[in-house]
Design a protein around this motif. Structure first.
Motif: not given
Ligand SMILES: [Fe+2]
Length: 338
Positions: A37-40, A170-172, A223-228
């Motif tokens: 995960r590249h999130y905090d 991997s999303y695609t 897109s993934n929803h969380y980027y929006l």
């Molecule tokens: Fe992501």
């Protein structure tokens, strides 16, 4: 005491002793997490430490890198928990013998059946919807096909107007694997070819894709929803809207970030406790900062994404995403998607 470890990307994959990569003089935490995960993660791990007294350290890398590292380290791995950002990768890690089975009534209760391994080797912890986004100044959502929204982006009316993510993500790949699973390879190939025929603009990340739509460079994208959600958090007037795909058909394609106990862990009970905590008491801490949907149906999503409205989702088939990954890559390649 929880501290992030250095980025792994540039390191060679070496078998290390149990505390080797911590650099000898460092005090070792109770649990070591390898995370893609590249999130905090710090806030969630701090809260876990506060509640349980167990300290956590984590090492970031991408899914493939970390799995290779686990395999190279084998029983000598310092890792106790492996967190990935793709269902296919969870399946893959289990398939390659890197995850130990958890016998967990807690997870059985907290995580819907399609979001965890039937053999208990991993559990989804956060849900991300890969859906359609659009420029509300250029697109009336009634123009989007409510039955098979993804495939319908191949309609000639979208020619020169669509943005999607690159073929290496991997999303695609998992999205295309789900299309193969749903419609068969031949139809999936036709769908991807129809996007290519529409001169799809391929972007290297979802943020760039959203910014391109906002700037008028594309009218519609996936897109993934969380980027929006992130963009809207920064700027409530950001000019991109979300459309829940395929609500009159198979539902939105979702993927999961999830975790399992590492086969070579020397603290599997504590490791399982962390995974269970992340799926229950720690759910909000784990998902909210990144605007992901909780997997646990008893936990409410945070306000901003709750504002996107409710949606039906496709079931997640991790075995299909994992086992069809190579075929998905072939489909993208043969269609000339790049
Ligand atoms: Fe992501």
């Amino acid at each position: 005491m929880r501290r992030p470890l250095a980025l792994l990307a540039a390191l060679p994959l070496l078998a290390t002793s149990a505390c080797g990569f911590l650099g000898g003089s460092e005090e070792e935490a109770d649990l070591q997490v390898y995370s893609a995960r590249h999130y905090d993660l710090e806030a969630a791990f701090d809260a876990f430490t506060e509640e349980t007294g167990l300290t956590v350290e984590f090492l970031n890398g991408d899914d493939d890198e970390l799995l290779e590292r686990l395999k190279a380290e084998g029983q000598n791995t310092p890792a106790d928990v492996f967190i990935t950002v793709d269902a296919g990768m969870l399946w893959n890690a289990a398939e390659q013998g890197q995850l130990a089975a958890m016998d967990s009534p807690v997870l059985a209760e907290a995580v819907p059946a399609d979001l965890r391994d039937p053999d208990g080797r991993w559990a989804g912890l956060a849900m991300r919807a890969r859906t359609v986004v659009y420029d509300p100044e250029a697109v009336d959502p009634a123009e989007l096909d409510a039955e098979d929204t993804y495939a319908a982006l191949g309609d000639p009316k979208w020619r020169g107007r669509i943005c999607m993510r690159d073929e290496t993500a991997s999303y695609t790949q998992s999205l295309v694997a789900s299309l193969i699973d749903l419609h068969g390879r031949e139809r999936a190939q036709e769908i991807v070819e129809s996007w290519v025929a529409n001169d799809v603009q391929v972007m290297s990340n979802d943020v760039e894709l959203l910014e391109t739509i906002d700037a008028g460079g594309c009218d519609v994208g996936i897109s993934n929803h969380y980027y929006l959600a992130r963009m809207l958090e920064e700027d409530p007037d950001f000019g991109v809207a979300l459309y829940w795909a395929s609500q009159e058909g198979e539902g939105v394609h979702v993927n999961i970030s999830g975790a399992g106990v590492v086969e070579g862990s020397d603290a599997p009970a504590d490791a399982q406790r962390l995974v269970e905590w992340l799926a229950t008491d720690g759910q909000s801490q784990f998902v909210d900062d990144n605007h992901e949907f909780p997997v646990n149906p008893d936990v409410e999503p945070e306000e901003l994404i709750a504002g996107f409205g409710e949606f039906e989702r496709m079931p997640v088939d991790a075995a299909a995403y994992g086992s069809l990954n190579a075929e998905a890559v072939e489909v993208l390649d043969e269609a000339g998607y790049r």
